[in-house]
Write a protein that holds these residues in place. Structure first.
Motif, mmCIF file in Angstrom:
data_model
loop_
_atom_site.group_PDB
_atom_site.id
_atom_site.type_symbol
_atom_site.label_atom_id
_atom_site.label_comp_id
_atom_site.label_asym_id
_atom_site.label_seq_id
_atom_site.Cartn_x
_atom_site.Cartn_y
_atom_site.Cartn_z
ATOM 1 N N ILE A 91 -8.065 -10.960 -0.942
ATOM 2 C CA ILE A 91 -6.795 -11.185 -0.253
ATOM 3 C C ILE A 91 -5.715 -10.266 -0.826
ATOM 4 C CG2 ILE A 91 -4.917 -12.837 0.076
ATOM 5 C CD1 ILE A 91 -7.033 -15.021 0.347
ATOM 6 N N VAL A 92 -5.657 -10.203 -2.162
ATOM 7 C CA VAL A 92 -4.686 -9.305 -2.804
ATOM 8 C C VAL A 92 -5.012 -7.850 -2.466
ATOM 9 C CG1 VAL A 92 -3.687 -8.579 -5.000
ATOM 10 C CG2 VAL A 92 -4.298 -10.973 -4.655
ATOM 11 N N THR A 93 -6.312 -7.526 -2.443
ATOM 12 C CA THR A 93 -6.717 -6.174 -2.056
ATOM 13 C C THR A 93 -6.287 -5.869 -0.625
ATOM 14 O OG1 THR A 93 -8.640 -6.335 -3.517
ATOM 15 C CG2 THR A 93 -8.681 -4.601 -1.855
ATOM 16 N N PHE B 288 -2.725 -3.239 3.353
ATOM 17 C CA PHE B 288 -1.739 -3.383 4.429
ATOM 18 C C PHE B 288 -0.462 -2.617 4.120
ATOM 19 C CE2 PHE B 288 1.903 -5.708 6.223
ATOM 20 C CZ PHE B 288 1.637 -5.539 7.581
ATOM 21 N N ILE B 289 0.072 -2.782 2.912
ATOM 22 C CA ILE B 289 1.332 -2.116 2.586
ATOM 23 C C ILE B 289 1.133 -0.625 2.321
ATOM 24 C CG2 ILE B 289 2.343 -4.219 1.668
ATOM 25 C CD1 ILE B 289 1.803 -3.237 -1.125
ATOM 26 N N ALA B 290 -0.151 -0.189 2.234
ATOM 27 C CA ALA B 290 -0.425 1.243 2.072
ATOM 28 C C ALA B 290 -0.658 1.946 3.403
ATOM 29 C CB ALA B 290 -1.649 1.443 1.171
ATOM 30 N N LEU B 291 -0.701 1.197 4.502
ATOM 31 C CA LEU B 291 -0.878 1.823 5.813
ATOM 32 C C LEU B 291 0.282 2.767 6.108
ATOM 33 C CD1 LEU B 291 -2.083 -1.237 7.936
ATOM 34 C CD2 LEU B 291 -3.471 0.700 7.148
ATOM 35 N N GLU C 112 0.967 7.154 -1.292
ATOM 36 C CA GLU C 112 0.135 7.815 -2.293
ATOM 37 C C GLU C 112 0.931 8.135 -3.555
ATOM 38 O OE1 GLU C 112 -2.871 11.674 -2.734
ATOM 39 O OE2 GLU C 112 -1.889 11.215 -0.820
ATOM 40 N N GLU C 113 2.162 8.571 -3.380
ATOM 41 C CA GLU C 113 3.006 8.868 -4.542
ATOM 42 C C GLU C 113 3.313 7.595 -5.324
ATOM 43 O OE1 GLU C 113 4.917 11.310 -7.180
ATOM 44 O OE2 GLU C 113 3.718 11.861 -5.423
ATOM 45 N N ALA C 114 3.553 6.491 -4.609
ATOM 46 C CA ALA C 114 3.817 5.219 -5.280
ATOM 47 C C ALA C 114 2.591 4.746 -6.051
ATOM 48 C CB ALA C 114 4.232 4.166 -4.253
ATOM 49 N N ARG C 115 1.401 4.920 -5.465
ATOM 50 C CA ARG C 115 0.174 4.520 -6.163
ATOM 51 C C ARG C 115 -0.014 5.318 -7.444
ATOM 52 N NH1 ARG C 115 -2.067 4.755 -0.942
ATOM 53 N NH2 ARG C 115 -3.424 6.508 -1.471
ATOM 54 N N LYS C 116 0.294 6.606 -7.388
ATOM 55 C CA LYS C 116 0.158 7.424 -8.586
ATOM 56 C C LYS C 116 1.132 6.978 -9.670
ATOM 57 C CE LYS C 116 -1.614 11.623 -6.391
ATOM 58 N NZ LYS C 116 -1.378 13.061 -6.121
ATOM 59 N N LEU D 130 -3.750 -4.335 -6.131
ATOM 60 C CA LEU D 130 -2.979 -3.772 -5.020
ATOM 61 C C LEU D 130 -3.291 -2.290 -4.837
ATOM 62 C CD1 LEU D 130 0.512 -5.436 -5.570
ATOM 63 C CD2 LEU D 130 -1.059 -5.878 -3.681
ATOM 64 N N ILE D 131 -3.366 -1.562 -5.952
ATOM 65 C CA ILE D 131 -3.657 -0.131 -5.855
ATOM 66 C C ILE D 131 -5.065 0.092 -5.325
ATOM 67 C CG2 ILE D 131 -3.906 1.993 -7.195
ATOM 68 C CD1 ILE D 131 -1.781 0.841 -9.100
ATOM 69 N N MET D 132 -6.007 -0.756 -5.762
ATOM 70 C CA MET D 132 -7.374 -0.643 -5.262
ATOM 71 C C MET D 132 -7.401 -0.816 -3.739
ATOM 72 S SD MET D 132 -10.765 -2.729 -6.522
ATOM 73 C CE MET D 132 -10.168 -4.335 -5.969
ATOM 74 N N GLY D 133 -6.620 -1.768 -3.234
ATOM 75 C CA GLY D 133 -6.534 -1.938 -1.781
ATOM 76 C C GLY D 133 -5.940 -0.732 -1.096
ATOM 77 N N GLY D 134 -4.922 -0.126 -1.734
ATOM 78 C CA GLY D 134 -4.336 1.077 -1.173
ATOM 79 C C GLY D 134 -5.310 2.237 -1.120
ATOM 80 N N ASN D 135 -6.141 2.362 -2.151
ATOM 81 C CA ASN D 135 -7.133 3.437 -2.179
ATOM 82 C C ASN D 135 -8.199 3.260 -1.104
ATOM 83 O OD1 ASN D 135 -5.846 4.616 -4.348
ATOM 84 N ND2 ASN D 135 -7.135 3.641 -5.874
#
Length: 426
Positions: free
Chosen positions: A19-21, A26-29, A37-41, A310-315
């Protein structure tokens, strides 16, 4: 205990993690644009250098003693076995399925390395708190589970960068000569813009940078403060600087730097404070003079797991976008092969190894410890594989697709194995 109760106890923590992933995805779409991508880095840099080491240091220092370290001697061997056996299965799969040469390293790496960081820190402690838990008091179980997970993270990082990285590099044919060619190519098309030296995208990794690596699949780059392109009045000094730069870019030196990650240093510091009695009395306990330091480490460490998830979900968004089109860059058989190795062959092998170790009296009678050792064989691929392919600049899309399907299937396959492992452990 009924198997259905064990399955629910194993399934709920995995569902929470996914769910967290999903929130991270979702917020990385692109249409949302929050976790760019810059925020994840940037978040990755904080997680890598601050949060993960704090988590590992706090958990190990507060839980491990000299006696507990002696009783967990089998864990490093067990983790090493998961890497060796997984890579052997990956190599066999490459041979029998005629995988393209550019994907062989990806298959071997995904089969060899499991997610020993985030998954264990989420699933094992959460399992201790479920109503169907088989491991006794939830507080002591959670504390011990976090210590086991932290030790696994430290050991897993060391083995990944010393074994998996080089195995993948060699299987891909990235020898020293090819790396030099990439460096030469990347250093030619430069442009100066407001005092900053830039290169082609994906090639900048090799030019005048100091590389740091996250446990979640992002490469963190810091531009070196030394400009070697400026002429020097002293030719000897210039030659020495060039030689030093050349030596620092050799694959062996780069691999050695990656071996000693912040999580490794956190594990060393945590074990030192836990094992050495004077240090432990100074840091751990209600009357410890440095208890505020441990409290600060605890606060920082608590943010590691949600941020990492969260970052894993973004990736994984990259893999989601690739699944909407035909899988032209990767065969479905490659995805199936990784899933079979990680969720069938490795868990079965792990059962044989751990039950054999218990039978011969190698392991002390601790159901939670046995459960953690078994779970280490049934994890999805490590997100660090994305780091390697970002570094080499090839195979990123194929890696994302494999990750997407592997983690999607984790929701069903991992709880099944976890329930079975709990049944075996109790």
């Amino acid at each position: 205990m009924k198997i259905i109760e064990l399955f629910i106890a194993a399934w709920i923590p995995v569902l929470k993690m996914l769910i967290v992933t999903g929130v991270g995805s979702f917020i990385a779409l692109p249409s949302i644009g929050v976790l760019t991508e810059e925020a994840r880095k940037n978040i990755n840099a904080v997680v890598y250098f601050v949060l993960n080491p704090s988590l590992v240091t706090n958990n190990l220092s507060s839980t491990f003693t000299l006696k507990s370290v002696a009783s967990t001697w089998f864990m490093p061997i067990n983790i090493l076995l998961t890497f060796i056996i997984g890579s052997a299965f990956g190599w066999i799969f490459n041979k029998i399925s005629n995988v393209p040469s550019n994907l062989r390293g990806l298959i071997i790496g995904c089969c060899a390395s499991g997610n020993l960081g985030v998954m264990l820190h989420i699933v094992i402690p959460a399992t201790c708190k479920e109503s169907g838990r088989p491991f006794g008091n939830p507080d002591s179980c959670t504390s011990q589970a976090l210590a086991y997970a932290s030790l696994s993270m430290g050991i897993g990082d060391m083995i990944f960068w010393s074994y998996v990285y080089n195995a993948v590099r060699l299987s891909m044919g990235f020898e020293e000569e090819k790396m030099k060619i990439i460096q030469q190519e990347s250093s030619s098309p430069m442009s100066i813009e407001e005092g900053t030296t830039t290169t082609r995208e994906n090639d900048s990794v090799w030019f005048d940078t100091k590389d740091s690596f996250s446990t979640n699949g992002e490469i963190i780059q810091e531009t070196s403060g030394t400009n070697f392109s400026e002429p020097s009045t002293n030719s000897k000094v210039q030659s020495l600087m060039k030689m030093t730069k050349s030596l620092s870019e050799r694959p062996a030196v780069i691999a050695l730097r990656r071996l000693f990650t912040p999580s490794i240093f956190g594990a060393i510091i945590g074990l030192t404070f836990g094992v050495v009695s004077p240090f432990r009395r100074a840091l751990v306990g209600e009357n410890a003079p440095l208890r505020s330091l441990q409290g600060a480490l605890s606060l920082l460490g608590d943010g590691a797991v949600p941020a990492t998830t969260l970052i894993m979900g973004g990736n994984l968004v990259k893999g989601m976008s690739k699944t909407t089109s035909p899988l032209s860059n990767i065969k479905i058989s490659a995805i199936v092969g990784v899933v079979i190795v990680r969720f069938l062959l490795l868990p079965l092998t792990g059962v044989c190894i751990i039950k054999g170790a218990i039978h011969f009296g190698i392991l002390h009678p601790d159901p939670l410890y046995h459960f953690v050792l078994l779970v280490q064989y049934a994890l999805p691929p490590a997100m660090n594989m994305g780091v390697i392919y970002q570094l080499f600049g090839v195979g990123e899309s194929e890696c994302s697709v494999i990750f997407f399907w592997a983690y999607a299937l984790t929701l069903l396959l991992f709880p099944l194995w976890s329930a079975f492992f709990m049944w075996l452990a109790i």
